[in-house]
Design an enzyme around this catalytic site. Structure first.
Site, PDB file in Angstrom:
ATOM      1  N   HIS A 106       0.828  -1.207  -0.035  1.00 41.27           N
ATOM      2  CA  HIS A 106      -0.047   0.049   0.078  1.00 41.27           C
ATOM      3  C   HIS A 106       0.850   1.189   0.004  1.00 41.27           C
ATOM      4  CE1 HIS A 106       0.367   0.730   4.380  1.00 41.27           C
ATOM      5  NE2 HIS A 106       0.277  -0.488   4.560  1.00 41.27           N
ATOM      6  N   ASP A 165       6.254   1.153   7.159  1.00 37.14           N
ATOM      7  CA  ASP A 165       5.157   0.648   6.799  1.00 37.14           C
ATOM      8  C   ASP A 165       4.200   1.911   5.911  1.00 37.14           C
ATOM      9  OD1 ASP A 165       2.480  -0.242   6.735  1.00 37.14           O
ATOM     10  OD2 ASP A 165       1.958  -0.089   8.895  1.00 37.14           O
ATOM     11  N   GLU A 183      -5.234   1.795   2.339  1.00 35.19           N
ATOM     12  CA  GLU A 183      -5.293   0.425   2.973  1.00 35.19           C
ATOM     13  C   GLU A 183      -5.409   0.676   4.343  1.00 35.19           C
ATOM     14  OE1 GLU A 183      -3.418  -2.555   5.193  1.00 35.19           O
ATOM     15  OE2 GLU A 183      -2.753  -0.702   5.196  1.00 35.19           O
ATOM     16  N   GLU A 184      -4.898   1.592   4.933  1.00 34.29           N
ATOM     17  CA  GLU A 184      -5.001   1.930   6.329  1.00 34.29           C
ATOM     18  C   GLU A 184      -6.090   2.611   7.027  1.00 34.29           C
ATOM     19  OE1 GLU A 184      -2.555   1.474   8.558  1.00 34.29           O
ATOM     20  OE2 GLU A 184      -0.539   1.399   7.714  1.00 34.29           O
ATOM     21  N   GLU A 191       3.830  -6.570   3.219  1.00 33.11           N
ATOM     22  CA  GLU A 191       3.555  -5.926   4.593  1.00 33.11           C
ATOM     23  C   GLU A 191       4.638  -5.851   5.321  1.00 33.11           C
ATOM     24  OE1 GLU A 191       1.598  -3.982   6.028  1.00 33.11           O
ATOM     25  OE2 GLU A 191      -0.516  -4.239   5.063  1.00 33.11           O
TER      26      GLU A 191
END
Length: 351
Positions: free
Chosen positions: A67, A186, A220-221, A243
């Site tokens: 992402h 991330d 995505e988050e 991920e």
């Protein structure tokens, strides 16, 4: 460009959910070097495909997702004195950022601000003061100091819904022995691994049996919306999420180059055959995969599978200390992830 240089560029790029433009531009530029076709879809995903030399049915295609977005903040209210009240965008907590410089992404201008909880020198007379003194800061206690008036901010396009991110002043990676630390590994580290995997596949495409779709997703988050959109429209019945994976005693994971193969998370369990294939691929690549059931976790792949869009799903993760904080990964973790994914995509999944 080296993987480390690419990672540094990605870390410096701002990418809150729904406004991932800076990260998207870098990823599109890089995927174009290796894919047969690339585009940005209507959901804001970067999509690239490498065609397999012996492609069978379109359903044999595999989608690989990482992402674009990062945890951030969103303006809830603009006070008359120009102070911004904010909420989390994605899985952020005030402890994730601390008091720090921020960039306010107005319509036409990026403005500086400071995230604040208020002074520690307080008597505890207010609930906010008591939260700060107790170290139990909530989003209701957090605000952004802008030193501009409400009317000035309105003219600059700052309003409820405006994104606020950590300033570029705060994004520089920091080396610690054999690791690299930074905010927003991330999902910048997985993005780097996916781009490296695309490079490896482009150099040895004769080993590829099916098409591989690289989907670098938006939102995505927050909601996995980008992944849902792409998976419902692209060929294939298998999605692999790339991920970061938490390094925690409760999961039996350690900070090393050895990739984490996720067997399940809060949205469900990953497909057994895919999990086995990823483990075998990691071994073939020369690593010792870490199997883990990451209960407090979710990915684009588990979201897609839980919605019934996909038949099979898996997740490979780069071991990461301090997830959703000042994160740390092993310097070889990105390469290990990319090489494991390469082995999976070029045939190990059939074993």
């Amino acid at each position: 460009m080296t993987t480390e240089a690419l990672l540094t560029e990605l870390l410096n790029a701002r990418g809150p959910g729904g406004q991932e433009d800076e990260v998207r531009a870098i990823c599109l530029r890089e995927l174009r070097l290796f894919c047969d076709d690339t585009h940005i879809d209507p959901a804001g995903n970067v999509v690239g495909v490498i065609r397999g030399g012996r492609t069978g049915s379109p359903e044999a295609a595999i989608r690989v997702m990482a992402h674009l977005d990062e945890i951030a903040m969103i303006v809830k209210n603009v006070l008359e004195n120009g102070t911004l009240e904010v909420l989390a965008l994605g899985g952020a907590q005030p402890i994730s950022f601390g008091v720090c410089p921020v960039d306010i992404l107005g319509d036409e201008h990026i403005l500086p601000g400071v995230l604040s909880y208020g002074s520690m020198h307080n008597s505890g007379r207010t609930s906010k003061g008591r939260d700060v003194l107790a170290g139990n800061v909530q989003w209701k206690d957090v605000y952004i100091v802008t030193r501009k008036s409400k009317s000035e901010l309105q003219k600059l396009g700052v309003r409820p819904g405006t994104r606020v991110v950590l300033s570029q002043h705060w994004r520089k990676p920091f080396k610690v022995h054999d690791c690299i630390a930074a905010h927003f590994l991330d999902d910048r580290a997985p993005l780097s691994a996916v781009i490296l995997c695309a490079k490896l596949l482009s150099e040895r495409r004769e080993k590829l049996k099916q098409d591989v779709w690289f989907v670098l997703t938006s939102l995505e988050e927050e909601s996995n919306a980008g992944a849902m959109y792409a998976a419902s429209r692209l060929p294939g019945d298998t999605t692999i999420a790339v991920e970061v994976g938490p390094v925690l005693e409760e999961y039996g994971t350690e900070l090393s180059a050895n990739p984490i193969i996720n067997t399940g998370d809060q949205k469900g369990y990953y497909s057994r055959a895919v999990v086995q294939g990823l483990i075998a691929a990691g071994l073939k690549a020369g690593f010792k995969p870490q199997s883990a059931l990451l209960v407090d976790f979710a990915s684009d792949a588990s979201a897609v599978m839980s919605a019934g869009i996909d038949a099979r799903a898996g997740c490979i993760a780069i071991p990461t200390e301090n997830t959703h904080g000042f994160e740390m990964v092993h310097l070889e973790g990105i390469t290990a992830c990319a090489e494991t994914l390469f082995e999976f995509l070029t045939g190990t999944q059939d074993t």
